[in-house]
Design an enzyme around this catalytic site. Structure first.
Site, short mmCIF file in Angstrom:
data_model
loop_
_atom_site.label_atom_id
_atom_site.label_comp_id
_atom_site.label_asym_id
_atom_site.label_seq_id
_atom_site.Cartn_x
_atom_site.Cartn_y
_atom_site.Cartn_z
N ASP A 108 -1.51 -0.83 6.14
CA ASP A 108 -1.79 -0.20 7.42
C ASP A 108 -3.27 -0.15 7.74
OD1 ASP A 108 -2.67 3.08 6.91
OD2 ASP A 108 -1.95 1.84 5.25
N THR A 113 -2.50 0.95 -4.66
CA THR A 113 -3.07 2.09 -3.94
C THR A 113 -4.51 2.34 -4.32
OG1 THR A 113 -2.83 4.47 -3.56
CG2 THR A 113 -2.11 3.64 -5.69
N SER A 114 -5.26 2.94 -3.39
CA SER A 114 -6.63 3.37 -3.67
C SER A 114 -6.68 4.75 -4.32
CB SER A 114 -7.45 3.39 -2.37
OG SER A 114 -7.55 2.10 -1.81
N ASP A 145 -0.05 5.16 0.86
CA ASP A 145 -0.24 6.12 1.95
C ASP A 145 -0.48 5.40 3.27
OD1 ASP A 145 -0.53 8.62 3.10
OD2 ASP A 145 -1.73 9.36 1.45
N ASP A 150 0.87 -1.16 0.00
CA ASP A 150 0.00 0.00 0.00
C ASP A 150 0.92 1.23 0.00
OD1 ASP A 150 -2.45 1.53 0.42
OD2 ASP A 150 -1.68 1.84 2.44
#
Length: 224
Positions: A170, A114-115, A13, A11
């Site tokens: 996270d 990533t989103s 961020d 991931d």
């Protein structure tokens, strides 16, 4: 703990970097522009979700496309304004994965999943000097985390079986996506409490992770 893998999926961020200062600044401005009441905005989880999902919780469906374009513009423009920083351990781990392998060892295969939309994800990565070989972003998939689609796409693009991937995350939604993909996971307590994180190993941040490239892939060692 030691895990072995053929590919590592990160991931972005909250895992490799933090942009929360920038995120809060931009979304607060966006909420003011769109007249979102403060109490509604306070209830929305900003972390680990696509901009479209967040906006759909706050505005009528007809307004979502334009509002999404606006927040993406604000966030990309804000990257250079400060508040996007490497998290502890990221630089050393990326350097280890990017180094030429020792004789007999295979090069590391890794990706950022990533989103965020691609322009924003790549702008943030450039800001902190991270150059992943592959980025899977929001527009590459139909369903984002906690659906497994983003991680499964990354595995397919890297040519690795899902059960030979280890995910670093996270957020609970990302960890759920990893489990649904049949992947093992290492959780970081950078944004959520340890008891909220279901993973094969839990560390404070990437400074608790080291890797060794071998003939069989990557050995991952965890422990704060």
């Amino acid at each position: 703990m030691m895990l072995s893998a053929d590919a590592l999926l990160f991931d972005n961020d909250g895992t490799l970097l933090s942009s929360m200062e920038s995120v809060v600044r931009c979304w607060t401005r966006w909420a003011g522009e769109y007249g979102v009441p403060a109490e509604d905005f306070a209830r929305v989880e900003l972390h680990g979700r696509t901009a479209g999902e967040i906006i759909a919780d706050l505005l009528p469906a007809a307004e979502v496309p334009g509002a999404r374009r606006r927040i993406e513009q604000l966030e990309v423009e804000d990257v250079a304004g400060g508040g996007v920083v490497l998290l502890p351990g990221t630089a050393a781990l990326v350097a280890a994965l990017s180094a030429p392998p020792a004789p007999g060892a295979v090069p590391a295969r890794w990706a950022v999943v990533t989103s965020a939309a691609r322009p924003l994800a790549e702008a943030r990565l450039r800001e902190v000097g991270v150059e992943p070989p592959l980025v899977v972003a929001a527009e590459d998939v139909v369903r984002g985390k906690p659906d497994p689609e983003p991680f499964l796409l990354a595995a397919r693009k890297l040519g690795v079986a899902p059960d030979r991937c280890v995910v670093f995350e996270d957020a609970p939604a990302g960890l759920a996506a990893a489990r649904a993909a049949g992947m093992r996971a290492v959780a970081l307590t950078t944004t959520h409490a340890r008891e909220q994180l279901r993973a094969d190993a839990v560390v404070t941040d990437l400074s608790g992770v080291s890797v060794r490239l071998t003939a069989d892939g990557v050995e991952i060692h965890t422990g704060d």
